[in-house]
Motif scaffolding. Sequence first.
Motif, PDB file in Angstrom:
ATOM      1  N   LYS A 157       7.673   2.261  -6.676  1.00 56.38           N
ATOM      2  CA  LYS A 157       6.502   1.463  -7.081  1.00 56.38           C
ATOM      3  C   LYS A 157       6.900   0.121  -7.670  1.00 56.38           C
ATOM      4  N   SER A 165       4.991  -1.658   1.482  1.00 55.82           N
ATOM      5  CA  SER A 165       3.567  -1.373   1.669  1.00 55.82           C
ATOM      6  C   SER A 165       2.854  -2.561   2.303  1.00 55.82           C
ATOM      7  N   ASP A 169       0.856  -2.640   5.875  1.00 54.59           N
ATOM      8  CA  ASP A 169      -0.539  -3.054   5.921  1.00 54.59           C
ATOM      9  C   ASP A 169      -0.741  -4.242   6.853  1.00 54.59           C
ATOM     10  N   ARG A 322      -4.464  -0.018  -3.617  1.00 53.71           N
ATOM     11  CA  ARG A 322      -4.555   0.556  -2.275  1.00 53.71           C
ATOM     12  C   ARG A 322      -3.702   1.809  -2.143  1.00 53.71           C
ATOM     13  N   GLU A 323      -2.526   1.782  -2.767  1.00 49.44           N
ATOM     14  CA  GLU A 323      -1.606   2.910  -2.651  1.00 49.44           C
ATOM     15  C   GLU A 323      -1.853   3.988  -3.720  1.00 49.44           C
ATOM     16  N   TRP A 325      -1.247   3.588  -6.985  1.00 50.12           N
ATOM     17  CA  TRP A 325      -0.108   3.547  -7.911  1.00 50.12           C
ATOM     18  C   TRP A 325      -0.460   2.972  -9.267  1.00 50.12           C
TER      19      TRP A 325
END
Length: 328
Positions: A157, A165, A169, A322-323, A325
């Motif tokens: 993260k 990520s 995307d 979005r993730e 996290w």
Amino acid sequence: MKKSVSIACIMAAAFGIAAPASAFEPNRPVEFVVTAGPGGGTDIFARTIQAIIAEYELMKAPVVVTNKGSAGGAEGFVYTAGYKGDAHKLAFGTNNAYLLPVRAKVPYKAEDLTPIAALASDEFVLWVNGKADYATAADFVAKAKEGGLKIGGSQSKDVDQILTSMINDATGAKINYIPFKSGGEAAVQLAGEHIDANVNNPSENAGQWQAGMVKPLCVFKSVKLTSEAKVVGDKGWSDIPTCKEAGIPIDNYSMPRTVWLPAGVEPDVVQFYADVLRKVSETPEWAKYLADTSQSPAYLSGDDFKAAIEMDGAAVSEVLKREGWLAN
């Protein structure tokens, strides 16, 4: 009685470097708190600044460097934030200063720190194994859309996984992220063909590129790197295409090198250190540091630095959201 003039003073005059005038002047040792372990990028960043300040006599007070890098750098920021109003504690980090509280449960808030300046921008490059048959980033993306490819990076993260990520995307790729303890470990794993790619900073993979064990496909920057230094044969940093032109529609992604005071300090304290750091950024020694580490010059302070923090924080928060996290 003859007046003596130090070599540093002569050099300062020659390069137009002078200690900044300010209502504030530190009257006891200043602690540079490195939010990472010894020998890493943030440590070298802080110690380079310490050496330049001493060489050009930009501060009368001595500087002491301490490393507090556990918990992804949170240790150093918590320590610095705990000295509210103290004009003699400076934390050295990256965008982790304001992103850690967003993505992790840490005992400090971004508001517990006062931004002073950013001095450099560490770029990100998409690297693959030297034996890989990808000629361009577009070739890599085409394979990544089929699934099964693995990108390695430093920590979970954090900046490497956030960029992975963003690649997924932006391109529709299905790249799996594998966290390691450091970018150096990710570089070793890529050289050994245990992963398919990494998104390391230039300096983290330079040795393996020189040895032919890895190769760069593109840099996540709106313009090419400017260094003319050759790494392999006639190929060097300025030969790496931008990712946007090579097949990955991401314009800019970089990691700033930043400096912070605790909250509650007076404006003239912030201005004093911002001026000192600006003077540091204008020296030939700083230019050499940037060239040696393949970083881009990026001095920002005041409202410009605050605007950059807000923009970067918003972009990264979008990815974290979005993730899933975001810290609860």
